[in-house]
Design a protein around this motif. Structure first.
Motif, PDB file in Angstrom:
ATOM      1  N   CYS A  27       0.843  -1.189   0.000  1.00  0.00           N
ATOM      2  CA  CYS A  27       0.000   0.000   0.000  1.00  0.00           C
ATOM      3  C   CYS A  27       0.886   1.251   0.000  1.00  0.00           C
ATOM      4  O   CYS A  27       0.637   2.204  -0.733  1.00  0.00           O
ATOM      5  N   PHE A  29       3.977   1.549  -1.089  1.00  0.00           N
ATOM      6  CA  PHE A  29       4.652   1.734  -2.371  1.00  0.00           C
ATOM      7  C   PHE A  29       3.679   2.280  -3.409  1.00  0.00           C
ATOM      8  O   PHE A  29       4.046   3.108  -4.239  1.00  0.00           O
ATOM      9  N   ALA A  30       2.423   1.808  -3.344  1.00  0.00           N
ATOM     10  CA  ALA A  30       1.432   2.331  -4.286  1.00  0.00           C
ATOM     11  C   ALA A  30       1.227   3.819  -4.041  1.00  0.00           C
ATOM     12  O   ALA A  30       1.141   4.616  -4.979  1.00  0.00           O
ATOM     13  N   CYS A  31       1.178   4.197  -2.736  1.00  0.00           N
ATOM     14  CA  CYS A  31       1.059   5.625  -2.399  1.00  0.00           C
ATOM     15  C   CYS A  31       2.223   6.394  -3.004  1.00  0.00           C
ATOM     16  O   CYS A  31       2.055   7.455  -3.600  1.00  0.00           O
ATOM     17  N   LEU A  32       3.425   5.813  -2.832  1.00  0.00           N
ATOM     18  CA  LEU A  32       4.641   6.485  -3.292  1.00  0.00           C
ATOM     19  C   LEU A  32       4.581   6.724  -4.801  1.00  0.00           C
ATOM     20  O   LEU A  32       4.970   7.788  -5.289  1.00  0.00           O
ATOM     21  N   SER A  33       4.068   5.729  -5.552  1.00  0.00           N
ATOM     22  CA  SER A  33       4.026   5.898  -7.010  1.00  0.00           C
ATOM     23  C   SER A  33       3.076   7.012  -7.396  1.00  0.00           C
ATOM     24  O   SER A  33       3.347   7.765  -8.320  1.00  0.00           O
ATOM     25  N   VAL A  34       1.931   7.087  -6.701  1.00  0.00           N
ATOM     26  CA  VAL A  34       0.989   8.140  -7.079  1.00  0.00           C
ATOM     27  C   VAL A  34       1.496   9.489  -6.563  1.00  0.00           C
ATOM     28  O   VAL A  34       1.309  10.527  -7.192  1.00  0.00           O
ATOM     29  N   MET A  36       4.493  10.327  -6.594  1.00  0.00           N
ATOM     30  CA  MET A  36       5.575  10.739  -7.476  1.00  0.00           C
ATOM     31  C   MET A  36       5.125  11.866  -8.406  1.00  0.00           C
ATOM     32  O   MET A  36       5.841  12.846  -8.595  1.00  0.00           O
TER      33      MET A  36
END
Lengths: 339, 320
Positions: A27, A29-34, A36
């Motif tokens: 979760c 890492f997914a936050c981190l990608s968005v 970005m």
């Protein structure tokens, strides 16, 4: 029964802890990608703030770029970016959609089949598969156009396209120089070579997405049109293209976004001249090319100005990309409903 | 579909001949010539014209591809030798030389970018694939990834410049790697999510039925099964990153020397194939221009081979 118990048992406590931790990690890492996307915007905006304070909106309307006197304006670059992208889109769309129709309506498969039939080989175990294979092969070849790095296109444009079109361009200027489009001679890099290469680069995007839209038109519609006696092109123009129009529009807008942000081919071919001209043969400049040319040797105090220009480019491309994505999303949602 | 139609449409069978009355021709007022395909009719002519136009335009669109490939083979192939892989870029007016350091720099920066974006991308994809389809957060992540796909590559460079180069005061391979990782991320997320979603539901259900936790299911069932598809995405992302120039121009800059001159150090300006092509293409020296063509040939081969490996993986993906 005991065997099953040995294989399947509830997870132990430590396994549950690992499970929870891993899920939170995913979760996060997914936050981190968005994030970005947001982070990039914030970072560029933050670095641009001093320049925005100093130059204000007049920066967008200024026409000089002179680090020595501290005068900066990016109107020619904005004009050049929109002008080259628009022209490239005109060429790229006509060829891209034509290729998409060619690849989705079975023209090639039919032609190959006719040839095989002439030799009586249409049911041959190996050659009989050729019609379908040929279409897939051609589709892959068009997609291969997208795999070539843009700097290679730049090199190719510099040493193949410019020498190739220069005589024709200068002839046009000589004979039809009173038309503003042909108002100057082509001495080297200029708008037209950049537009040609840009059109080649966005063509695969348009073809791939448009072809998807055309292929997913429900077959019933096509059958109905043929059943009423429509010719193949009457069917394509009156039934299939209107049905796939949304998908094609999304493709065109996404390709426009690509063209606006494309850097290397333009930095090499557009001429980097700070001027506003409608002539196809005059050198010009674009926002991305401006960044590529000035960032490497920028003095510390000029970085803010470049960040301001980057922010303008970001705003334009983000706007175009979001609209394109939304149209495509609606197109695919509409098609699923229609089936 | 077809069998259904056949069931609905009654088979047309010839009925018994009419026993009485004269034979009436039901097609008396049909002009059969009009039903024939004739080139004299405008609609047929338009049909033929447009078909040929579209074929010609498609073929025309492929000419640049062949032209690029031929030029690369012709101009790049002439100078291709072992020297270009082992020697350093020549100074202006100097003869010979190569771009060994640029190949090494490209490989190192792409590897760095892969190191950052692969774990980030795959774990994000795992989260997306596990989430409910209507979850708004997953939708936001997916939308963000789609926006990043069309993101101008030069802005990734601007970002890395602002965060790393300005802060740590120098161009470096690390900054170049970070800029490339931003461009690789969306491809990896979107393809990996697709690959994980394609894993047959039976396999997932079987694992859960055995009492596996979602984490165990992910690691032991989903990821191994989806691996070919994930690798395809990674290869496509690597192929794209290897060819990118714009994000490296002012993050890694360029260097005429080997990266490990005086110890292996990633915090110094680094050469890359793409930037070398850009720099050398604009030089007025024949030797440099020739080397740019050789470098372009090497770069295109690198990108194409990576792409082909990716496609080979995609054929091994298990579909539901």
């Amino acid at each position: 029964m005991s065997d099953i118990n040995q294989i399947s048992r509830p997870p132990t406590h430590s396994q549950q802890v690992v499970d929870t931790a891993f899920r939170w990690l995913c979760c996060g890492f997914a936050c981190l990608s968005v994030l970005m996307v947001a982070l990039i915007m914030l970072e560029i905006a933050k670095d641009a703030v001093p320049a925005i304070r100093q130059y204000g909106p007049g920066f967008l309307a200024g026409t000089t770029w002179d680090p020595n006197t501290g005068q900066f304006g990016i109107l020619p670059e904005i004009w050049g970016t929109l002008y080259t992208s628009f022209l490239a889109l005109l060429i790229g769309t006509s060829f891209g959609v034509a290729a998409a129709i060619f690849l989705s309506e079975g023209f090639l498969a039919q032609a190959v089949f006719q040839i095989l039939k002439a030799f009586g080989l249409q049911f041959h175990p190996v050659l009989g598969k050729l019609p379908d294979r040929a279409e897939v092969l051609l589709k892959n070849l068009i997609e291969l156009l997208a795999a070539i790095p843009s700097v290679v296109y730049g090199l190719w444009g510099l040493f193949v396209i410019i020498p190739l079109i220069r005589p024709a361009c200068n002839w046009l200027n000589l004979k039809l120089g009173w038309i503003p489009l042909f108002g100057t001679t082509l001495t080297g890099p200029g708008v037209l070579p950049a537009v040609i290469v840009l059109a080649i680069m966005i063509l695969p995007t348009i073809t791939a997405i448009s072809r998807n839209a055309l292929v997913s038109v429900p077959p019933k519609l096509r059958m109905a049109a043929y059943g009423m006696g429509a010719t193949r092109w009457e069917t394509i123009l009156a039934v299939i293209l209107p049905t796939a129009a949304r998908g094609i529009a999304g493709a065109v807008i996404l390709a426009f976004g690509r063209a606006l942000g494309e850097t290397m081919a333009l930095a090499m071919l557009v001429g980097n001249a700070n001027r506003i001209s409608v002539s196809l043969f005059s050198p010009a400049n674009t926002l991305a090319a401006l960044l590529a040319n000035n960032f490497p040797e920028a003095a510390k105090k000029d970085v803010g100005v470049l960040m301001y220009a980057a922010l303008v480019l970001l705003a334009i491309t983000l706007f175009v990309n979001i609209i394109g994505s939304i149209i495509l999303q609606k197109a695919s949602a509409g098609q699923e409903g229609g089936k | 579909m077809n069998t259904q139609d056949a069931a609905i449409n009654p088979r047309i069978t010839p009925g018994p001949p009419d026993p009485v009355g004269p034979e009436v021709n039901p097609f008396a007022d049909v002009d059969f010539c009009e039903l024939e395909r004739s080139l004299r009719r405008p609609r047929t002519l338009v049909d033929l014209l447009l078909s040929n136009l579209v074929s010609a335009m498609t073929m025309l669109a492929l000419i640049p591809l062949f032209s690029v490939v031929l030029m690369l083979l012709w101009r790049g192939g002439q100078r291709l030798s072992l020297d270009v892989f082992t020697q350093l870029p020549p100074a202006p007016m100097e003869q010979g030389g190569g771009f060994g350091n640029a190949i090494l720099g490209t490989l190192i920066m792409v590897a760095l970018a892969a190191l950052i974006s692969i774990p980030l991308g795959i774990l994000s994809a795992v989260y997306l694939a596990q989430s409910r389809p209507e979850s708004p957060f997953a939708g936001a992540v997916r939308f963000g990834a789609k926006i990043l796909t069309g993101f101008p590559s030069i802005l990734a460079g601007v970002f890395a410049y602002g965060v790393l180069v300005l802060t740590f005061g120098g161009y470096s391979a690390i900054a170049g790697g970070v800029a490339l990782s931003i461009l690789m991320l969306p491809t990896i997320i979107l393809t990996a999510e697709d690959a994980i979603r394609m894993v047959p539901a039976k396999m997932r259900d079987a694992a859960i039925g055995m009492g596996a936790t979602p984490t165990q299911t992910t690691w032991m069932v989903l990821l191994p099964t989806a691996m070919p598809g994930i690798l395809t995405g990674i290869m496509l992302a690597i192929a794209r990153a290897a060819g990118e120039t714009a994000p490296l121009l002012f993050t890694a800059l360029f260097s005429n020397y080997w990266l490990f001159r005086g110890g292996f150090d990633l915090k110094q300006p680094t050469a890359s194939l793409a930037v070398l092509i850009y720099n050398f293409a604009g030089m007025p020296f024949d030797n440099q221009v020739d080397l740019a063509w050789v470098a372009a040939l090497v770069l295109v081969l690198l990108v194409l081979v990576t792409n082909l490996i990716g496609q080979a993986f995609s054929r091994r993906q298990i579909h539901e």
